[in-house]
Scaffold this active site. Structure first.
Site, PDB file in Angstrom:
ATOM      1  N   MET A   1       0.848  -1.186   0.000  1.00 50.65           N
ATOM      2  CA  MET A   1       0.000   0.000   0.000  1.00 50.65           C
ATOM      3  C   MET A   1       0.894   1.250   0.000  1.00 50.65           C
ATOM      4  O   MET A   1       2.085   1.172  -0.225  1.00 50.65           O
ATOM      5  CB  MET A   1      -0.922  -0.001   1.229  1.00 50.65           C
ATOM      6  CG  MET A   1      -1.759  -1.245   1.339  1.00 50.65           C
ATOM      7  SD  MET A   1      -2.933  -1.451  -0.010  1.00 50.65           S
ATOM      8  CE  MET A   1      -4.302  -0.497   0.624  1.00 50.65           C
ATOM      9  N   CYS A   2       0.286   2.360   0.285  1.00 49.59           N
ATOM     10  CA  CYS A   2       1.010   3.621   0.174  1.00 49.59           C
ATOM     11  C   CYS A   2       0.621   4.503   1.356  1.00 49.59           C
ATOM     12  O   CYS A   2      -0.224   4.127   2.165  1.00 49.59           O
ATOM     13  CB  CYS A   2       0.636   4.342  -1.114  1.00 49.59           C
ATOM     14  SG  CYS A   2       0.734   3.289  -2.568  1.00 49.59           S
TER      15      CYS A   2
END
Lengths: 257, 257
Positions: free
Chosen positions: B1-2
């Site tokens: 994810m980020c």
């Protein structure tokens, strides 16, 4: 007016040397202190830096001068404002997406009476340059598509450039990341460096480089500018109305109005 | 994810402190080392920096950490790749022009089955995020125009976000330079700082700041992030499905799915 710089290369190459020369003209050896910008293609992506301050004293320009960013196509502009305030929105190069690619545009000149007809692409700032860029992309989107042969796209670009050139000064850099289109109405010069590489000295800063240890025998790197950047090399001067299409460091199409 | 970071302020404010905390998570205190980007609005212009390298060791990130760039709206993203290669074209935030404004978008999450219907705006890279951004703008262009009341534009954005949220993880930052729209499906937190300003300490770096000497009593500065950045302040946690519209540091509209 403004000054332009572009690079076309057959291998990812940094622009540090040329950028150092050009940016001295932004408030030090030249009067183009009303902002600067540079765009580097990396694959289909574009890395850009813009600043509304003088390039000769910009902290960000200093980083671009000393941090090698490698690219096959790069476009740069230093601004001396005529149309439009001094602000980030009026700082070249301008970028838009067309057919799933980023198109990058920088312009030197003035078409004071130019009014862009309404279209899909609209200027964000107030320069005639950005309005011209939007007009070009609106034309391309209207008359071509992603499968249009390159020759036809370029023919249309040349016709547009010739029409603009009839209305004022129009020195142009335009790229879609694959090719680099250059058009001259008043001032443009270029140089192609290839083996055997040697040294070169900037006109605007006490900097000499030896390209030989930084290159391979297969490298071809061309630089296109408003005014020659080095004092000890022979630059090829564009004729008024002349255009050249560059790919991987070489001219692949050319013509004159 | 980020991870995401955004700022909304009522006066041009730099992002150095928050950006320093976030970028440590890009390869040092966190695994988000597959690129980073930040966009700062300055008037109608946008200054952006993108890098496909880890932010914790990026020379350009270091400059952004130490060189105060003042803005009322800024959006930042550090990437841990899932869909799409690690390359500049896949690095958030993404930017497009609509109605003569730059729109900036950053996304955390994944909508693995999302396929964008054809439209005017097209993705340049291969992320689902950029395809979502293009889909949003294509919807707005199709159903609204520059004179559409803001409430109606936001209502449409919320409906789109709710639909995307039904298909996967969709934490969103989107701005047109005037307002900042934020939408949470899984993780988002915010803080609003106003007088009396005090000190704050980063979680991810040994850095403490005292905001008091850097601010005036009228300043209102809000920071929106994936995970709180400081260890000694109280952050407000978004609910799943919650959205907030920010302008000049304050929430001007909000709702929940």
């Amino acid at each position: 007016m403004c000054e332009l710089l572009a690079m076309s290369a057959n291998t990812p190459t940094d622009l540090c040397f040329s950028f150092t020369g050009l940016t001295r003209r932004g408030g030090d050896t030249g009067p183009h202190k009303d902002g600067w910008g540079v765009a580097f293609y990396e694959g289909k992506g574009v890395r850009c830096f813009h600043d509304a301050d003088a390039s000769a004293s910009s902290r960000i320009a200093e980083v671009v001068q000393t941090h090698p960013i490698k690219s096959e196509v790069a476009l740069c502009h230093i601004r001396q404002a005529n149309v439009g305030d001094i602000c980030l929105a009026n700082t070249h190069p301008f970028i838009r997406e067309l057919w799933g690619r980023y198109w990058v545009f920088a312009h030197n000149g003035q078409l004071s009476d130019f009014e862009a007809p309404p279209g899909f692409y609209e200027a964000v700032g107030s320069t005639d340059s950005e309005a011209l860029f939007c007009d070009i992309l609106n034309h391309l989107r209207c008359h071509c598509d992603r499968d249009t042969p390159e020759e036809e796209v370029i023919k249309r670009l040349v016709a547009l450039a010739n029409a603009y050139a009839g209305q004022g000064v129009f020195n142009l850099l335009l790229s879609n990341g694959d090719w680099l289109f250059t058009y001259c109405t008043t001032k443009m010069a270029c140089i192609t460096r290839r083996a055997p590489f040697g040294p070169a000295r900037l006109r605007d800063a006490d900097v000499t480089i030896d390209f030989e240890p930084e290159t391979t025998p297969n490298d071809i790197v061309s630089v296109i500018v408003t005014e020659p950047l080095t004092s000890d090399e022979t630059w090829d001067i564009y004729q008024p109305g002349e255009w050249r299409l560059w790919r991987k460091g070489e001219v692949v199409m050319r013509g004159c109005r």
